[in-house]
Design a protein around this motif. Structure first.
Motif, mmCIF file in Angstrom:
data_model
loop_
_atom_site.group_PDB
_atom_site.id
_atom_site.type_symbol
_atom_site.label_atom_id
_atom_site.label_comp_id
_atom_site.label_asym_id
_atom_site.label_seq_id
_atom_site.Cartn_x
_atom_site.Cartn_y
_atom_site.Cartn_z
ATOM 1 N N GLY A 39 -20.976 9.785 -16.357
ATOM 2 C CA GLY A 39 -21.788 10.996 -16.294
ATOM 3 C C GLY A 39 -20.997 12.263 -16.544
ATOM 4 N N ILE A 40 -19.823 12.368 -15.943
ATOM 5 C CA ILE A 40 -18.991 13.564 -16.121
ATOM 6 C C ILE A 40 -18.546 13.700 -17.573
ATOM 7 N N THR A 41 -18.121 12.583 -18.181
ATOM 8 C CA THR A 41 -17.702 12.622 -19.583
ATOM 9 C C THR A 41 -18.857 13.012 -20.497
ATOM 10 N N SER A 42 -20.024 12.441 -20.255
ATOM 11 C CA SER A 42 -21.197 12.746 -21.080
ATOM 12 C C SER A 42 -21.565 14.218 -20.995
ATOM 13 N N ASN A 43 -21.536 14.777 -19.808
ATOM 14 C CA ASN A 43 -21.904 16.178 -19.651
ATOM 15 C C ASN A 43 -20.868 17.114 -20.253
ATOM 16 N N LEU A 44 -19.594 16.723 -20.220
ATOM 17 C CA LEU A 44 -18.563 17.543 -20.869
ATOM 18 C C LEU A 44 -18.777 17.582 -22.380
ATOM 19 N N ILE A 45 -19.071 16.417 -22.970
ATOM 20 C CA ILE A 45 -19.332 16.369 -24.406
ATOM 21 C C ILE A 45 -20.559 17.211 -24.747
ATOM 22 N N ALA A 46 -21.611 17.067 -23.939
ATOM 23 C CA ALA A 46 -22.838 17.822 -24.191
ATOM 24 C C ALA A 46 -22.596 19.321 -24.070
ATOM 25 N N PHE A 47 -21.768 19.736 -23.120
ATOM 26 C CA PHE A 47 -21.487 21.162 -22.942
ATOM 27 C C PHE A 47 -20.770 21.734 -24.167
ATOM 28 N N ILE A 48 -19.832 20.979 -24.722
ATOM 29 C CA ILE A 48 -19.129 21.419 -25.933
ATOM 30 C C ILE A 48 -20.105 21.537 -27.107
ATOM 31 N N ILE A 74 -24.602 22.037 -16.690
ATOM 32 C CA ILE A 74 -23.705 22.468 -15.614
ATOM 33 C C ILE A 74 -24.138 21.854 -14.287
ATOM 34 N N THR A 75 -25.445 21.832 -14.045
ATOM 35 C CA THR A 75 -25.960 21.257 -12.801
ATOM 36 C C THR A 75 -25.647 19.767 -12.707
ATOM 37 N N ASP A 76 -25.923 19.030 -13.784
ATOM 38 C CA ASP A 76 -25.646 17.593 -13.768
ATOM 39 C C ASP A 76 -24.153 17.309 -13.608
ATOM 40 N N PHE A 77 -23.331 18.098 -14.295
ATOM 41 C CA PHE A 77 -21.880 17.901 -14.211
ATOM 42 C C PHE A 77 -21.374 18.138 -12.786
ATOM 43 N N MET A 78 -21.772 19.250 -12.187
ATOM 44 C CA MET A 78 -21.316 19.567 -10.833
ATOM 45 C C MET A 78 -21.857 18.570 -9.812
ATOM 46 N N GLY A 79 -23.098 18.126 -10.016
ATOM 47 C CA GLY A 79 -23.664 17.150 -9.085
ATOM 48 C C GLY A 79 -22.879 15.855 -9.066
ATOM 49 N N LEU A 80 -22.537 15.365 -10.258
ATOM 50 C CA LEU A 80 -21.752 14.134 -10.323
ATOM 51 C C LEU A 80 -20.334 14.337 -9.820
#
Length: 364
Positions: A39-48, A74-80
């Motif tokens: 989840g964290i990796t996916s959200n980082l890629i999506a943010f970029i 940002i919400t999903d990343f911080m939640g995970l």
């Protein structure tokens, strides 16, 4: 508030107290680590990807939509990051909550995080549906000069609402408790007193958000289909809106499939006044976590730039799905004309009448 009157046991340990003897396969460091890392990796890629798209876009509506997507990422990343780090740390160290957190501060923080980061995606999805509904069905209701700061303010308002709900157990409405297998804290799902009020509040807010998203997105899609079945010049102007609606529909579907089992389970448990097995609650929580993992891939994969590479033969600039099937296009056109008295149609009629009046004046 943190102690009971009878034995001075902190409230978060008053119903169940660690350590727990629980060895179900779903309670595993592998599950927690894989979920969190993916989840964290996916959200980082999506943010970029979102940052690059935001810098390149010149469409005001799309820039507003990307701001909402950024808030969701940002919400999903911080939640995970917050909840995942606590759960993984427990599985690696097997610390005793009562020794590490004797006053329930840490447990209350995690319970608040679970509620806050759980409600935010649902509320943001509903807010995005409202914004797209307004942009598609009432294009002149919004000011064309509306600043982007207003969209940021809407995201902050959603975070504020979710934060206020998460704080309610600290004021006495509901309560946070350690949950089996001892790796996490959540509000007490019960039909007694304030716990029942908070359980129903959490469940209803989530279900209402999903219902609002479904209703408004349905109206927006039908209205957009009517517009796209018009002239090619109209279709070209609507390319970005079609892309945004596809992404928003997928976000809604993922949120519904991921969260409905947990929300219905909570409401059903409280209203039926019956107990439940902890394995079901843990299973539904794991299921809801998929929302934070799958959401980013909607922004990563379902973009025109990606779809053009996957299917380059399709003429994406003209919406050739409609042009390839003229009979389907005519059917949709007849359906929308007969079933929708859309404002967009009335606007086009008004513009035609105005042009006729103007032409007659110049002829005179």
């Amino acid at each position: 508030m943190n102690t009971s009157d009878t034995n001075n046991t902190p409230q978060c340990y008053s119903i169940r107290s660690p350590p727990f003897n629980y060895t179900h396969p779903i309670n595993s460091v592998y599950f927690s680590s894989i979920f969190s890392a993916l989840g964290i990796t996916s959200n980082l890629i999506a943010f970029i990807v979102l940052i690059k798209s935001f810098r390149r876009t010149h469409n005001r509506s799309r820039s507003f939509f990307l701001i909402f997507l950024g808030g969701l990422v940002i919400t999903d990343f911080m939640g995970l990051l917050v909840t995942g780090s606590i759960v993984v740390s427990f599985h690696l160290t097997h610390f005793n909550w009562r020794q590490v957190d004797p006053n329930c501060h840490f447990c209350n923080f995690m319970g608040m995080s679970m509620v806050f980061y759980g409600l935010c995606p649902l509320l943001l999805s509903a807010t995005m549906a409202v914004e797209r509904f307004t942009g598609i069905t009432r294009p002149f209701a919004r000011s064309t000069n509306m600043p982007k700061s207003r969209t940021v303010s809407m995201v902050l308002m959603v975070w504020l609402v979710a934060g206020c709900i998460a704080l309610l157990p600290l004021t006495g409405i509901g309560s946070y408790h350690i949950q089996i297998p001892g790796s996490w804290c959540f509000f007490n799902i019960s039909w007694n007193g304030s716990d029942m009020v908070f359980s129903l509040l959490f469940s209803l807010v989530g279900l209402i958000s999903i219902a609002v998203s479904f209703l408004l997105n349905t109206v927006s899609v039908v209205t957009l289909i009517k517009v796209c079945c018009g002239q090619d010049r109209t279709q070209r102007r609507r390319d970005h809106e079609v892309e945004m609606m596809v992404q928003l529909i997928l976000i809604m579907i993922i949120a519904s499939i991921s969260w409905c089992p947990l929300l219905v389970f909570i409401a059903q448990t409280v209203l039926a006044r019956k107990g439940f097995q902890s394995v079901y609650l843990l299973l539904y929580i794991r299921f809801a976590t998929w929302n934070q993992i799958l959401d980013p891939w909607v922004y990563i994969l379902f973009r025109r730039a990606v779809l053009k590479r996957v299917y380059p033969r399709l003429d994406w600039s003209r919406g050739s799905i409609m042009t390839l099937y003229p009979s389907f296009q005519n059917t949709i056109r007849r359906f929308t004309r007969s079933s929708l008295g859309s404002n967009l149609g009335s606007d086009e009629t008004g513009e035609t009448e105005m042009s006729n009046v103007t032409a007659s004046i110049f002829k005179k």
